[in-house]
Design a protein around this motif. Sequence first.
Motif, PDB file in Angstrom:
ATOM      1  N   CYS A  16       0.806  -1.228   0.000  1.00  0.00           N
ATOM      2  CA  CYS A  16       0.000   0.000   0.000  1.00  0.00           C
ATOM      3  C   CYS A  16       0.839   1.277   0.000  1.00  0.00           C
ATOM      4  CB  CYS A  16      -0.951   0.007   1.192  1.00  0.00           C
ATOM      5  SG  CYS A  16      -0.122   0.121   2.794  1.00  0.00           S
ATOM      6  N   LYS A  17       2.158   1.140   0.162  1.00  0.00           N
ATOM      7  CA  LYS A  17       3.120   2.250   0.116  1.00  0.00           C
ATOM      8  C   LYS A  17       3.008   3.221   1.297  1.00  0.00           C
ATOM      9  CE  LYS A  17       4.341   0.693  -3.908  1.00  0.00           C
ATOM     10  NZ  LYS A  17       5.137  -0.456  -3.932  1.00  0.00           N
ATOM     11  N   ILE A  18       2.271   2.863   2.320  1.00  0.00           N
ATOM     12  CA  ILE A  18       2.154   3.713   3.511  1.00  0.00           C
ATOM     13  C   ILE A  18       3.382   3.491   4.384  1.00  0.00           C
ATOM     14  CG2 ILE A  18       0.867   4.073   5.663  1.00  0.00           C
ATOM     15  CD1 ILE A  18      -1.668   3.374   4.148  1.00  0.00           C
ATOM     16  N   LYS A  19       3.919   4.572   4.947  1.00  0.00           N
ATOM     17  CA  LYS A  19       5.064   4.454   5.835  1.00  0.00           C
ATOM     18  C   LYS A  19       4.581   4.051   7.222  1.00  0.00           C
ATOM     19  CE  LYS A  19       8.126   7.586   3.435  1.00  0.00           C
ATOM     20  NZ  LYS A  19       8.952   8.779   3.494  1.00  0.00           N
ATOM     21  N   VAL A  20       5.228   3.033   7.771  1.00  0.00           N
ATOM     22  CA  VAL A  20       4.894   2.559   9.108  1.00  0.00           C
ATOM     23  C   VAL A  20       6.189   2.379   9.891  1.00  0.00           C
ATOM     24  CG1 VAL A  20       2.750   1.388   8.449  1.00  0.00           C
ATOM     25  CG2 VAL A  20       4.903   0.143   8.368  1.00  0.00           C
ATOM     26  N   LYS A  21       6.071   2.372  11.200  1.00  0.00           N
ATOM     27  CA  LYS A  21       7.243   2.146  12.037  1.00  0.00           C
ATOM     28  C   LYS A  21       7.733   0.719  11.828  1.00  0.00           C
ATOM     29  CE  LYS A  21       6.057   5.408  15.666  1.00  0.00           C
ATOM     30  NZ  LYS A  21       5.752   5.582  17.090  1.00  0.00           N
ATOM     31  N   SER A  22       9.031   0.554  11.747  1.00  0.00           N
ATOM     32  CA  SER A  22       9.587  -0.778  11.489  1.00  0.00           C
ATOM     33  C   SER A  22       9.220  -1.769  12.588  1.00  0.00           C
ATOM     34  CB  SER A  22      11.095  -0.709  11.316  1.00  0.00           C
ATOM     35  OG  SER A  22      11.697  -0.135  12.451  1.00  0.00           O
ATOM     36  N   LYS A  23       9.046  -1.292  13.817  1.00  0.00           N
ATOM     37  CA  LYS A  23       8.624  -2.174  14.907  1.00  0.00           C
ATOM     38  C   LYS A  23       7.237  -2.718  14.639  1.00  0.00           C
ATOM     39  CE  LYS A  23      11.308   0.104  18.501  1.00  0.00           C
ATOM     40  NZ  LYS A  23      11.262   0.897  19.724  1.00  0.00           N
ATOM     41  N   THR A  24       6.356  -1.898  14.130  1.00  0.00           N
ATOM     42  CA  THR A  24       4.986  -2.320  13.809  1.00  0.00           C
ATOM     43  C   THR A  24       4.996  -3.348  12.690  1.00  0.00           C
ATOM     44  OG1 THR A  24       4.219  -0.103  14.367  1.00  0.00           O
ATOM     45  CG2 THR A  24       2.696  -1.493  13.149  1.00  0.00           C
ATOM     46  N   PHE A  25       5.878  -3.142  11.747  1.00  0.00           N
ATOM     47  CA  PHE A  25       5.968  -4.016  10.583  1.00  0.00           C
ATOM     48  C   PHE A  25       6.218  -5.458  10.999  1.00  0.00           C
ATOM     49  CE2 PHE A  25       7.487  -4.882   6.226  1.00  0.00           C
ATOM     50  CZ  PHE A  25       6.513  -4.182   5.545  1.00  0.00           C
ATOM     51  N   SER A  26       7.117  -5.662  11.936  1.00  0.00           N
ATOM     52  CA  SER A  26       7.447  -7.019  12.352  1.00  0.00           C
ATOM     53  C   SER A  26       6.366  -7.652  13.215  1.00  0.00           C
ATOM     54  CB  SER A  26       8.778  -7.029  13.102  1.00  0.00           C
ATOM     55  OG  SER A  26       8.676  -6.253  14.276  1.00  0.00           O
ATOM     56  N   LYS A  27       5.429  -6.859  13.696  1.00  0.00           N
ATOM     57  CA  LYS A  27       4.371  -7.382  14.551  1.00  0.00           C
ATOM     58  C   LYS A  27       3.114  -7.762  13.761  1.00  0.00           C
ATOM     59  CE  LYS A  27       5.825  -4.781  18.585  1.00  0.00           C
ATOM     60  NZ  LYS A  27       5.496  -3.721  19.532  1.00  0.00           N
ATOM     61  N   LEU A  28       3.200  -7.739  12.441  1.00  0.00           N
ATOM     62  CA  LEU A  28       2.050  -8.057  11.614  1.00  0.00           C
ATOM     63  C   LEU A  28       2.282  -9.385  10.893  1.00  0.00           C
ATOM     64  CD1 LEU A  28       1.483  -4.517  10.089  1.00  0.00           C
ATOM     65  CD2 LEU A  28       0.221  -5.565  11.969  1.00  0.00           C
ATOM     66  N   PRO A  29       1.980 -10.513  11.522  1.00  0.00           N
ATOM     67  CA  PRO A  29       2.278 -11.809  10.909  1.00  0.00           C
ATOM     68  C   PRO A  29       1.517 -12.058   9.606  1.00  0.00           C
ATOM     69  CG  PRO A  29       0.990 -12.102  12.908  1.00  0.00           C
ATOM     70  CD  PRO A  29       1.355 -10.653  12.826  1.00  0.00           C
ATOM     71  N   LEU A  30       0.341 -11.487   9.454  1.00  0.00           N
ATOM     72  CA  LEU A  30      -0.419 -11.692   8.226  1.00  0.00           C
ATOM     73  C   LEU A  30       0.186 -10.946   7.048  1.00  0.00           C
ATOM     74  CD1 LEU A  30      -4.089 -11.530   9.528  1.00  0.00           C
ATOM     75  CD2 LEU A  30      -2.768 -13.544   8.873  1.00  0.00           C
ATOM     76  N   LEU A  31       0.967  -9.925   7.345  1.00  0.00           N
ATOM     77  CA  LEU A  31       1.579  -9.143   6.278  1.00  0.00           C
ATOM     78  C   LEU A  31       2.530 -10.000   5.447  1.00  0.00           C
ATOM     79  CD1 LEU A  31       1.823  -6.401   4.946  1.00  0.00           C
ATOM     80  CD2 LEU A  31       3.663  -5.884   6.536  1.00  0.00           C
ATOM     81  N   ASP A  32       3.315 -10.846   6.111  1.00  0.00           N
ATOM     82  CA  ASP A  32       4.255 -11.715   5.401  1.00  0.00           C
ATOM     83  C   ASP A  32       3.505 -12.605   4.410  1.00  0.00           C
ATOM     84  OD1 ASP A  32       6.845 -12.846   4.902  1.00  0.00           O
ATOM     85  OD2 ASP A  32       6.206 -14.587   6.048  1.00  0.00           O
ATOM     86  N   ASN A  33       2.418 -13.198   4.842  1.00  0.00           N
ATOM     87  CA  ASN A  33       1.632 -14.058   3.963  1.00  0.00           C
ATOM     88  C   ASN A  33       1.016 -13.255   2.814  1.00  0.00           C
ATOM     89  OD1 ASN A  33       0.448 -16.630   3.272  1.00  0.00           O
ATOM     90  ND2 ASN A  33      -1.497 -15.694   3.866  1.00  0.00           N
ATOM     91  N   THR A  34       0.549 -12.064   3.099  1.00  0.00           N
ATOM     92  CA  THR A  34      -0.045 -11.223   2.058  1.00  0.00           C
ATOM     93  C   THR A  34       0.998 -10.863   1.014  1.00  0.00           C
ATOM     94  OG1 THR A  34      -1.632 -10.315   3.639  1.00  0.00           O
ATOM     95  CG2 THR A  34      -1.281  -9.066   1.624  1.00  0.00           C
TER      96      THR A  34
END
Length: 103
Positions: A16-34
Amino acid sequence: NPNKCKPKNLVKCPLCKIKVKSKTFSKLPLLDNTIKTELRVKCVNHDLKCEWNGKLIDLENHQNNECQYELIKCKFCPYESYRKDIDGHVNKFHPQEHTHSIL
């Protein structure tokens, strides 16, 4: 202000190109699958003229089994060549080992 400090802990979501904190990024397990199932990529051998593009999840299979520009080893000697050229090598240098089977 061009001299203003930019936060270094932000990453851009590849979907989606939205900037997020890198800490938040690693806490989203569904993101990897997506990312694996939705993100479309070109073959790593695109510069060698491979025209494949597909989902990230399919890239490994393409490289290991399909990509004509992937380097592979001859079954009969140490020779290495692109997948697209290996049959020519086998037919020329190992005709006795190379057999065709009829299904």
